[in-house]
Design a protein around this motif. Structure first.
Motif, PDB file in Angstrom:
ATOM      1  N   UNK A  94     -16.177 -26.595 -12.997  1.00  0.00           N
ATOM      2  CA  UNK A  94     -16.430 -27.454 -14.162  1.00  0.00           C
ATOM      3  C   UNK A  94     -16.611 -28.901 -13.718  1.00  0.00           C
ATOM      4  N   UNK A  95     -15.805 -29.352 -12.771  1.00  0.00           N
ATOM      5  CA  UNK A  95     -15.946 -30.719 -12.258  1.00  0.00           C
ATOM      6  C   UNK A  95     -17.298 -30.910 -11.579  1.00  0.00           C
ATOM      7  N   UNK A  96     -17.746 -29.898 -10.847  1.00  0.00           N
ATOM      8  CA  UNK A  96     -19.055 -29.996 -10.187  1.00  0.00           C
ATOM      9  C   UNK A  96     -20.174 -30.033 -11.223  1.00  0.00           C
ATOM     10  N   UNK A  97     -20.075 -29.216 -12.262  1.00  0.00           N
ATOM     11  CA  UNK A  97     -21.079 -29.246 -13.329  1.00  0.00           C
ATOM     12  C   UNK A  97     -21.082 -30.606 -14.023  1.00  0.00           C
ATOM     13  N   UNK A  98     -19.900 -31.161 -14.256  1.00  0.00           N
ATOM     14  CA  UNK A  98     -19.802 -32.481 -14.883  1.00  0.00           C
ATOM     15  C   UNK A  98     -20.432 -33.542 -13.993  1.00  0.00           C
ATOM     16  N   UNK A  99     -20.210 -33.419 -12.673  1.00  0.00           N
ATOM     17  CA  UNK A  99     -20.798 -34.376 -11.738  1.00  0.00           C
ATOM     18  C   UNK A  99     -22.324 -34.331 -11.797  1.00  0.00           C
ATOM     19  N   UNK A 100     -22.853 -33.134 -12.001  1.00  0.00           N
ATOM     20  CA  UNK A 100     -24.308 -32.964 -12.027  1.00  0.00           C
ATOM     21  C   UNK A 100     -24.925 -33.310 -13.381  1.00  0.00           C
ATOM     22  N   UNK A 101     -24.119 -33.429 -14.415  1.00  0.00           N
ATOM     23  CA  UNK A 101     -24.644 -33.689 -15.759  1.00  0.00           C
ATOM     24  C   UNK A 101     -25.494 -34.949 -15.751  1.00  0.00           C
ATOM     25  N   UNK A 102     -26.645 -34.863 -16.366  1.00  0.00           N
ATOM     26  CA  UNK A 102     -27.538 -36.012 -16.446  1.00  0.00           C
ATOM     27  C   UNK A 102     -28.467 -36.138 -15.259  1.00  0.00           C
ATOM     28  N   UNK A 103     -28.317 -35.260 -14.271  1.00  0.00           N
ATOM     29  CA  UNK A 103     -29.212 -35.258 -13.113  1.00  0.00           C
ATOM     30  C   UNK A 103     -30.123 -34.054 -13.247  1.00  0.00           C
ATOM     31  N   UNK A 105     -32.463 -30.960 -12.198  1.00  0.00           N
ATOM     32  CA  UNK A 105     -32.368 -29.991 -11.113  1.00  0.00           C
ATOM     33  C   UNK A 105     -33.236 -30.383  -9.933  1.00  0.00           C
ATOM     34  N   UNK A 106     -34.381 -30.973 -10.207  1.00  0.00           N
ATOM     35  CA  UNK A 106     -35.277 -31.415  -9.134  1.00  0.00           C
ATOM     36  C   UNK A 106     -34.610 -32.525  -8.328  1.00  0.00           C
ATOM     37  N   UNK A 107     -33.994 -33.474  -9.027  1.00  0.00           N
ATOM     38  CA  UNK A 107     -33.290 -34.564  -8.330  1.00  0.00           C
ATOM     39  C   UNK A 107     -32.117 -34.028  -7.531  1.00  0.00           C
ATOM     40  N   UNK A 108     -31.350 -33.103  -8.109  1.00  0.00           N
ATOM     41  CA  UNK A 108     -30.177 -32.539  -7.437  1.00  0.00           C
ATOM     42  C   UNK A 108     -30.588 -31.837  -6.152  1.00  0.00           C
ATOM     43  N   UNK A 109     -31.649 -31.036  -6.202  1.00  0.00           N
ATOM     44  CA  UNK A 109     -32.110 -30.319  -5.019  1.00  0.00           C
ATOM     45  C   UNK A 109     -32.591 -31.299  -3.951  1.00  0.00           C
ATOM     46  N   UNK A 110     -33.318 -32.324  -4.359  1.00  0.00           N
ATOM     47  CA  UNK A 110     -33.794 -33.328  -3.408  1.00  0.00           C
ATOM     48  C   UNK A 110     -32.621 -34.052  -2.754  1.00  0.00           C
ATOM     49  N   UNK A 111     -31.593 -34.352  -3.525  1.00  0.00           N
ATOM     50  CA  UNK A 111     -30.416 -35.028  -2.982  1.00  0.00           C
ATOM     51  C   UNK A 111     -29.710 -34.148  -1.952  1.00  0.00           C
ATOM     52  N   UNK A 112     -29.563 -32.857  -2.257  1.00  0.00           N
ATOM     53  CA  UNK A 112     -28.918 -31.946  -1.295  1.00  0.00           C
ATOM     54  C   UNK A 112     -29.706 -31.894   0.008  1.00  0.00           C
TER      55      UNK A 112
END
Length: 134
Positions: A94-103, A105-112
């Protein structure tokens, strides 16, 4: 009961079934899976994920949408067994999902990918195993 409360309660029950906590494999399905080790519960996660896909495909063609809910519940349950084995809790997810909220999926993958690239000093580390070539 709030959904986080349900997850937290279920996590406590699963943790009580861990071998180190005296889980009895003769009396508990969860204890039996945990006693067998990761191969057993990871196999179940794969099976349940496949059943989620099949139920979703059935729901697309007029099938029982509630079956999809049941299959996702089975998948989550088995994922919670894996979390407990590795010393994690639903609250970590849940904390990880909250951290990702507002980002996105394309941005999240690029960041990883950028983090992996930086960690390897310019040598990109694959995020998954390459497929065997025939």
């Amino acid at each position: 009961m709030l959904s986080q409360d349900v997850l937290a309660h279920l996590a406590e029950v699963i943790e009580s079934r861990l071998p180190k906590n005296g889980g009895d494999a003769d009396a508990s399905y969860v204890a039996r899976l945990l006693q067998k080790g990761p191969d057993a519960f990871l196999k179940k996660i794969g099976e349940e994920a496949t059943e989620v896909v099949m139920a979703a495909k059935d729901a697309d063609v007029g099938g029982d949408r509630h079956k999809l809910v049941g299959e996702v519940a089975d998948l989550w349950f088995h994922c919670m067994i894996a979390l407990a084995h590795y010393g994690l809790k639903p609250a970590d997810v849940i904390a990880e999902l909250a951290r990702r909220a507002g980002t996105s999926g394309i941005e999240e993958k690029a960041l990883r990918k950028a983090v992996l690239r930086d960690a390897s000093d310019g040598v990109e580390i694959p995020t998954r195993s390459p497929s065997p070539k025939n």
